[in-house]
Scaffold this motif. Structure first.
Motif, PDB file in Angstrom:
ATOM      1  N   ALA A 127       5.913  -0.118  46.169  1.00  0.00           N
ATOM      2  CA  ALA A 127       6.043   1.223  45.593  1.00  0.00           C
ATOM      3  C   ALA A 127       5.579   1.295  44.147  1.00  0.00           C
ATOM      4  CB  ALA A 127       7.491   1.699  45.699  1.00  0.00           C
ATOM      5  N   VAL A 128       5.692   0.189  43.393  1.00  0.00           N
ATOM      6  CA  VAL A 128       5.244   0.207  41.997  1.00  0.00           C
ATOM      7  C   VAL A 128       3.877  -0.428  41.813  1.00  0.00           C
ATOM      8  CG1 VAL A 128       7.583   0.264  41.031  1.00  0.00           C
ATOM      9  CG2 VAL A 128       6.486  -1.943  41.444  1.00  0.00           C
ATOM     10  N   ASN A 129       3.433  -1.221  42.806  1.00  0.00           N
ATOM     11  CA  ASN A 129       2.152  -1.909  42.659  1.00  0.00           C
ATOM     12  C   ASN A 129       0.993  -1.155  43.285  1.00  0.00           C
ATOM     13  OD1 ASN A 129       0.147  -4.304  43.852  1.00  0.00           O
ATOM     14  ND2 ASN A 129       0.861  -4.624  41.769  1.00  0.00           N
ATOM     15  N   LEU A 130       1.222  -0.525  44.421  1.00  0.00           N
ATOM     16  CA  LEU A 130       0.159   0.222  45.085  1.00  0.00           C
ATOM     17  C   LEU A 130      -0.443   1.303  44.192  1.00  0.00           C
ATOM     18  CD1 LEU A 130      -1.524   0.812  47.582  1.00  0.00           C
ATOM     19  CD2 LEU A 130       0.393   2.102  48.524  1.00  0.00           C
ATOM     20  N   PRO A 131       0.363   2.044  43.425  1.00  0.00           N
ATOM     21  CA  PRO A 131      -0.220   3.070  42.540  1.00  0.00           C
ATOM     22  C   PRO A 131      -1.142   2.506  41.462  1.00  0.00           C
ATOM     23  CG  PRO A 131       2.125   3.461  42.841  1.00  0.00           C
ATOM     24  CD  PRO A 131       1.840   2.111  43.432  1.00  0.00           C
ATOM     25  N   VAL A 132      -0.967   1.225  41.108  1.00  0.00           N
ATOM     26  CA  VAL A 132      -1.857   0.624  40.103  1.00  0.00           C
ATOM     27  C   VAL A 132      -3.295   0.629  40.607  1.00  0.00           C
ATOM     28  CG1 VAL A 132      -2.324  -1.423  38.711  1.00  0.00           C
ATOM     29  CG2 VAL A 132       0.033  -0.839  39.281  1.00  0.00           C
ATOM     30  N   THR A 133      -3.469   0.389  41.902  1.00  0.00           N
ATOM     31  CA  THR A 133      -4.808   0.406  42.495  1.00  0.00           C
ATOM     32  C   THR A 133      -5.266   1.820  42.816  1.00  0.00           C
ATOM     33  OG1 THR A 133      -4.444  -1.791  43.459  1.00  0.00           O
ATOM     34  CG2 THR A 133      -6.217  -0.466  44.394  1.00  0.00           C
TER      35      THR A 133
END
Length: 439
Positions: A127-133
């Motif tokens: 949930a916090v890492n996917l938005p980085v990409t």
């Protein structure tokens, strides 16, 4: 400072890069030390941990797709990807800390606790890492700026990976003073607090600028059709999975390799410090992509990984520590090139998807997270099952079968995977990107 060619300033660039550093503070600790923590500190059986890892990672593959669709269907004043930093930062850090809590339960109770916390951590990490990409191609349409942002992201991500890999065990010993349970918990609390601050800073500083309102809420049938025809995305997804499969198998074996083959777990921090060379690989991306394609640059990175792994093999065979460390150094340069290009090339596949009338940055970006999760899950299962089958017993001198198994996981399986990665990447078709690049 902004100029007419670039839309993002250095504050935004650094904040974007630090988002990956924030996630890696906990992710690296989880991927490198959680198997050891569960078996040697918390007292779970290797077989049970392997099954847990496999279930968790397969669940995370599904969760990556779900969260990708959630991003694609989010429409707020903050954008589509950016709100996820705000919504999930606190739960992510809280559950990460609980994962390293060691309640005095029965054997089955301990396993239930591990399942609840670890499965929760997997969902919240996504949930916090996917938005980085997914946010990257919405920040700018300038291809060179996307490369710069991707390099900055991976620079900080790689730096933190090395910091965590190098200093976790010394911190555990310093904080725990002989009590590893206390040491691991104190260490993850420190990493968690830093992670929380950096994730929230990303939310404050980063902006989405290029979301096409006409392409929002496309029917899943059209999105699926786009995915089937997005050949670069399919090939890249396979490469990402293989990269993390090799990484999981090798990283989770590292502490066992030096503890039981060299009989000195203090060497783990030294070995991991040579992973700092991955930053060299990340920075080389800026130079290499000026004179060759991204595909060619990643191919060179895989070959450097392979060379480093061969050197590690020579070190393992001769038992000359300096050769092993040299192999880790060379391998890490290749790792930096490969993983540094992933988010950049995913951004290309997202932009290519828009040429088919579909903007699905959340779903397409999920290839990075489900590749991580599937690779870690299968890699963790392979490692744990091989430990169990070889007769591994924690905190004792290991039998010959276990030592051979450790060598296999640390040296030879990753080497074979690198060869497969290289052959698959050769099928990556950059020509289909040219239409998008000319627009």
């Amino acid at each position: 400072m902004n100029n007419k060619n670039y839309e993002t300033g250095w504050v935004e660039r650094i904040s974007y890069g630090l988002s990956d550093a924030a996630d890696n503070l906990i992710f690296q600790m989880m991927s490198s030390y959680l198997l050891f923590f569960y078996t040697d500190v918390y007292g779970l059986r290797a077989r049970d941990v392997g099954i847990l890892f496999a279930i968790a990672r397969f669940m995370d593959v599904i969760e990556s797709v779900i969260l990708g669709l959630m991003i694609d269907r989010t429409h707020s004043k903050y954008g589509k990807s950016r709100p996820f930093f705000l919504w999930y930062a606190v739960p992510y850090v809280a559950v990460a800390i609980l994962t390293f809590v060691t309640p005095d339960f029965s054997g089955s109770g301990k396993l239930v606790w591990a399942y609840v916390t670890y499965l929760g951590l997997g969902f919240l990490y996504t949930a916090v890492n996917l938005p980085v990409t997914s946010i990257l191609p919405t920040m700018t349409k300038n291809d060179r700026e996307i490369t710069i942002l991707g390099v900055i992201r991976q620079f900080f991500g790689s730096l933190v990976q090395v910091v965590v890999a190098t200093f976790t065990i010394p911190l555990v010993k310093l904080i725990g003073q002989g009590n590893q349970q206390k040491g691991f918990l104190g260490t993850v609390i420190i990493f968690g607090i830093i992670s929380l601050v950096l994730i929230l800073n990303t939310f404050v500083q980063v902006r989405e600028r290029h979301t096409n309102e006409d392409m929002i809420h496309q029917p899943l049938s059209k999105v699926w059709d786009m995915l089937r025809h997005n050949q670069p995305w399919i090939i890249l997804s396979i490469v990402v999975f293989l990269y993390w499969l090799s990484t999981a198998i090798k990283n989770q074996t590292t502490i066992y390799y030096f503890k039981y083959v060299y009989n000195n777990d203090n060497l783990v921090s030294w070995a991991n410090s040579f992973m700092l060379a991955s930053i060299i690989g990340v920075l080389l991306i800026l130079r290499f992509t000026q004179v060759r394609s991204k595909k060619a640059t990643m191919s060179h990175g895989i070959l450097i990984e392979l060379l480093g792994q061969v050197i590690i093999g020579v070190g393992a065979y001769t038992k000359i520590l300096a050769i092993t460390f040299a192999g880790i150094f060379v391998n890490s340069i290749g790792n930096g090139i490969v993983i540094g290009l992933v988010s950049i090339m995913i951004a290309d596949t997202i932009s290519y998807g828009t040429t088919m009338g579909i903007q699905a940055e959340g779903l397409l970006a999920s290839t990075s997270d489900w590749g991580v999760n599937l690779g870690l899950g299968i890699g963790g299962l392979i490692t744990a099952m091989m430990f169990d089958a070889s007769g591994y017993v924690a905190n004792q001198a290991q039998n010959a079968a276990t030592i051979r198994m450790i060598d296999l996981n640390f040296v030879w399986i990753p080497l074979v995977i690198y060869v497969v990665m290289y052959l698959i990447l050769r099928k990556y078709d950059e020509s289909v990107m040219q239409v998008q690049a000319q627009e």
